[in-house]
Design a protein around this motif. Structure first.
Motif, short mmCIF file in Angstrom:
data_model
loop_
_atom_site.label_atom_id
_atom_site.label_comp_id
_atom_site.label_asym_id
_atom_site.label_seq_id
_atom_site.Cartn_x
_atom_site.Cartn_y
_atom_site.Cartn_z
N VAL A 25 48.95 39.09 36.11
CA VAL A 25 47.72 38.30 36.88
C VAL A 25 48.08 37.60 38.47
CG1 VAL A 25 46.72 36.23 37.48
CG2 VAL A 25 46.65 37.19 35.72
N HIS A 26 49.21 36.83 39.20
CA HIS A 26 50.11 36.95 40.32
C HIS A 26 49.98 37.84 40.73
CE1 HIS A 26 52.17 34.52 43.80
NE2 HIS A 26 52.58 35.02 43.08
N ASP A 39 52.08 38.55 30.83
CA ASP A 39 50.29 38.02 31.37
C ASP A 39 50.41 37.41 32.52
OD1 ASP A 39 49.27 40.34 29.79
OD2 ASP A 39 48.74 38.68 28.79
N ASP A 43 46.66 39.31 42.42
CA ASP A 43 46.22 38.52 43.96
C ASP A 43 47.03 39.02 44.72
OD1 ASP A 43 44.19 38.23 41.84
OD2 ASP A 43 44.87 36.42 42.13
#
Length: 336
Positions: free
Chosen positions: A87-88, A83, A91
């Protein structure tokens, strides 16, 4: 070359059948698949080589060993790191050399088990760059790489042969992620620093999995368990390799360069269904301990006989502790 590879040792010996016992006289020569434990060339002490030793030098990890351990590896991998990784990755900006989708560099890919586990768990188009020094393993890994991501997007693959000790940020230009399995513990301090510098210099996270933690739990327990573990850990640290210190050193190297690091356990849990893996792991584990401390030979041979008999009877369970590490680089210039 500036691309990485796995470590290497002497030629693999023949694979033994599960349940085969060893005696004090033949403990050192008991059949062990390359990668499960030390493999000795005639007249030579078994050591792990990180740098190329010549075209005739066999790989440290035999395909048979990698196939045996893949199920335990997959079950042990720390899924909770996915997770924060997702997320990284969501982005990430579009960069030159990374026009769209993820570019994943898998260091010391072996037969490609990391790609088979991770690619179907990430969304979006992916291009996997597989690094290893063994052309046979590279061929196998490329052929067995998944072709679809979690959302059905296309996964493509290329292979590169080279040396992890000379990895540079330029080699990772455009990379979205660096991965590796069972690699850190056969690296030196300088190798780990180079890896951290390459990843943080390229601005890409690293998911570095299944590094030995130096702890083993066996059920039923035996008074010799602790001595074997201590001797094995000492063997792992020979010739400057980090062995069970690898995760601590790697965390420090990445943190000093501004990365945020998370570590999670990723143990093998071995029972009757994993008897073939357990047998080979036992042989390699005990064999390395005896190579480190020859005075253990007679007691270790009896110990191994008992452990192999219990394994063959379905009465042995083992937890072999490993750690997974996720390092996410900080903003440019954040290194201390």
């Amino acid at each position: 070359m500036s691309t990485p590879r796995t470590a290497a040792t002497g030629p693999a010996s023949a694979t033994g059948a599960p349940g085969t016992s060893a005696s004090g006289a033949d403990l050192a020569s008991a059949p062990v698949i390359a990668g499960a434990g030390p493999v000795v060339r005639p007249g030579e002490r078994a050591t792990v080589r990180l740098r190329d030793g010549g075209a005739d030098e066999a790989p440290r990890y035999a395909p048979e060993w990698l196939r045996l351990r893949e199920g335990a590896d997959a079950a042990g991998r720390a899924g909770e790191l996915l997770d924060p990784l997702r997320v990284h990755l969501a982005d990430l900006p579009t960069l030159p050399g990374r026009p769209g989708g993820l570019v994943v560099h898998d260091l010391g890919c072996g037969t490609g088990s990391m790609g088979r586990w991770l690619a179907p768990r990430l969304e979006g188009p992916q291009h996997w760059v597989l690094h290893d020094r063994d052309p046979y393993l590279l061929h196998f890994a490329a052929a067995a790489c998944p072709r679809s991501a979690a959302d059905g997007s296309r996964v493509t693959v290329e292979t590169r042969r080279g040396d992890v000790a000379r990895l540079t940020p330029d080699a990772l230009a455009g990379a979205s992620l660096v991965t590796a399995s069972a690699l850190l513990d056969v690296l030196t301090h300088d190798d780990v620093v180079a890896l951290a510098e390459a990843c943080t210099g390229a601005g890409c996270p690293a998911l570095l999995t299944l590094s030995v933690a130096g702890r083993v739990e066996l059920d039923p327990a035996d008074p010799l368990d602790a001595e074997i573990t201590e001797a094995f850990n000492a063997h792992q640290r020979r010739t400057g390799m980090l062995g069970p210190d690898a995760v601590t050193v790697t965390c420090e190297a990445f943190t000093e360069r501004g990365a945020t690091v998370r570590v999670c356990p990723s143990p093998w849990r071995l029972g009757p269904d994993e008897a073939a893996l357990t047998e080979q792991w036992l042989r390699g584990w005990v064999g390395a301990a005896v190579e480190q401390r020859p005075e253990l030979r007679e007691r270790a041979a009896r110990y191994l006989d008992d452990r192999l008999a219990a394994c063959a009877a379905g009465e042995l369970r083992a937890v072999v502790h490993h750690s997974d590490l996720l390092a996410v680089p900080g903003p440019a210039g954040s290194a201390s």
